[in-house]
Design an enzyme around this catalytic site. Structure first.
Site, PDB file in Angstrom:
ATOM      1  CB  SER A  53      32.740  34.046  37.104  1.00  0.00           C
ATOM      2  OG  SER A  53      33.562  34.501  37.426  1.00  0.00           O
TER       3      SER A  53
ATOM      4  CG  HIS B 109      33.244  38.643  35.240  1.00  0.00           C
ATOM      5  ND1 HIS B 109      33.907  37.910  34.226  1.00  0.00           N
ATOM      6  CD2 HIS B 109      33.238  38.232  37.225  1.00  0.00           C
ATOM      7  CE1 HIS B 109      34.131  37.559  35.113  1.00  0.00           C
ATOM      8  NE2 HIS B 109      33.980  36.658  35.876  1.00  0.00           N
TER       9      HIS B 109
ATOM     10  CG  ASP C 136      33.983  39.725  31.331  1.00  0.00           C
ATOM     11  OD1 ASP C 136      35.288  40.024  32.514  1.00  0.00           O
ATOM     12  OD2 ASP C 136      33.681  38.584  31.458  1.00  0.00           O
TER      13      ASP C 136
END
Length: 299
Positions: free
Chosen positions: A120, A270, A242
């Protein structure tokens, strides 16, 4: 409960770095740097966790990776067992400050040809570190990355600015309620509720005030201008559903990174290193072995 490493950490070796010995130790303490599986000839894999987590989020991957790689794990300032007193609002007002920490860790351990793997915003921090100091990096692995979460006239990031402001306000007024809600959003409804609860525990372990600042910096960041400066091969790993980094973001990254390939996992959510660790390991190993040169793959 969050995963705890079963492998005993190896203390970082005493090495030289630009600056004094005290400065080197400060870097290692500041980010609670841990080295696992150190050994001559083993490639180094540096793991950069995402927002709200800490280095233990990699626990499902560590046992397999540590047999073949020297692993360098650390906590962003304000997370895990990092030194919260080292938090500097000016330095960490942008992702570049966190990226400088990654570069300093490489310097303190005298690392070269590092494989940087981030999740991320950690993926973007690692990418920015590779732009700041490309000599340290050989390859990048980016799990569920996003260079910009906001929708713009010519770009779809997935969030309207008003959505982000509401999310930040909820963090301010009800941090624990936000943690539960946001963890569920990240994991998605198709994954076991226990994974969302595990993720929420990570959020709740973080200093709430620093988490709010990190969230603001993360959600309002725009790293798109840096994509063309990435000079190393990149593996993009995306989940098929996601809510935070949708398929449009993966396609944008694939189109704008000079040397990238994209793998779309059958997993959802995610956090593929939590929800699909075996599938994630498989595509990571294939990339590091030089396989899967296609621009788009499905695992």
């Amino acid at each position: 409960m969050p995963f705890v490493y079963s492998t005993r950490p190896t203390p970082p070796a005493p090495v030289a770095v630009r600056g004094s010995l005290t400065e080197r130790h400060h870097v290692l303490r500041r980010n609670h740097v841990q080295v696992l599986g150190a050994g001559a000839g083993k490639p180094t894999l540096l793991l950069c966790h995402g927002f709200g987590c800490n280095q233990h989020i990699w626990g499902y991957l560590v046992p397999a990776l540590v047999t073949r790689y020297q692993l360098v794990l650390f906590d962003h300032v304000g997370a895990g067992e990092s030194d919260a007193q080292a938090y500097d609002p000016q330095k960490y007002a942008t992702l570049d400050g966190y990226a400088r920490d990654v570069v300093e860790i490489c310097q303190a351990l005298e690392l070269r040809q590092v494989i940087g793997m981030g999740h991320s915003v950690g993926a973007m921090i690692t990418m920015l570190a590779a732009v700041q100091a490309p000599a340290y990096f050989a390859k990048l692995i980016m799990l569920a990355p996003s260079p910009c979460y906001l929708n713009e006239p010519d770009y779809y990031g997935g969030f309207e600015r008003e959505d982000v402001q509401q999310l930040l306000e909820l963090m301010r007024t009800d941090y624990h309620g936000w943690a539960s809600m946001f963890a569920g959003l990240l994991m998605g409804p198709a994954n076991p509720a226990a994974l969302g609860e595990e993720l929420a525990q990570y959020f709740c372990q973080m200093n709430a005030a620093l988490a709010q600042e990190f969230a603001r910096v993360t959600l309002l960041a725009d790293s798109r201008a840096a994509l063309s400066q990435v000079s190393v091969p990149v593996l993009l790993v995306q989940c098929q559903q996601d809510a935070v980094a949708p398929a449009e973001v993966g396609a944008y990254l694939l189109a704008h990174l000079p040397h990238a390939q994209l793998v779309t996992l059958a997993a959802t959510g995610h956090c593929p290193h939590l929800s699909a660790p075996l599938e994630t390991l498989a595509v990571v190993e294939a990339f590091l072995a030089g396989k899967g040169a296609e621009r788009t793959l499905t695992a």
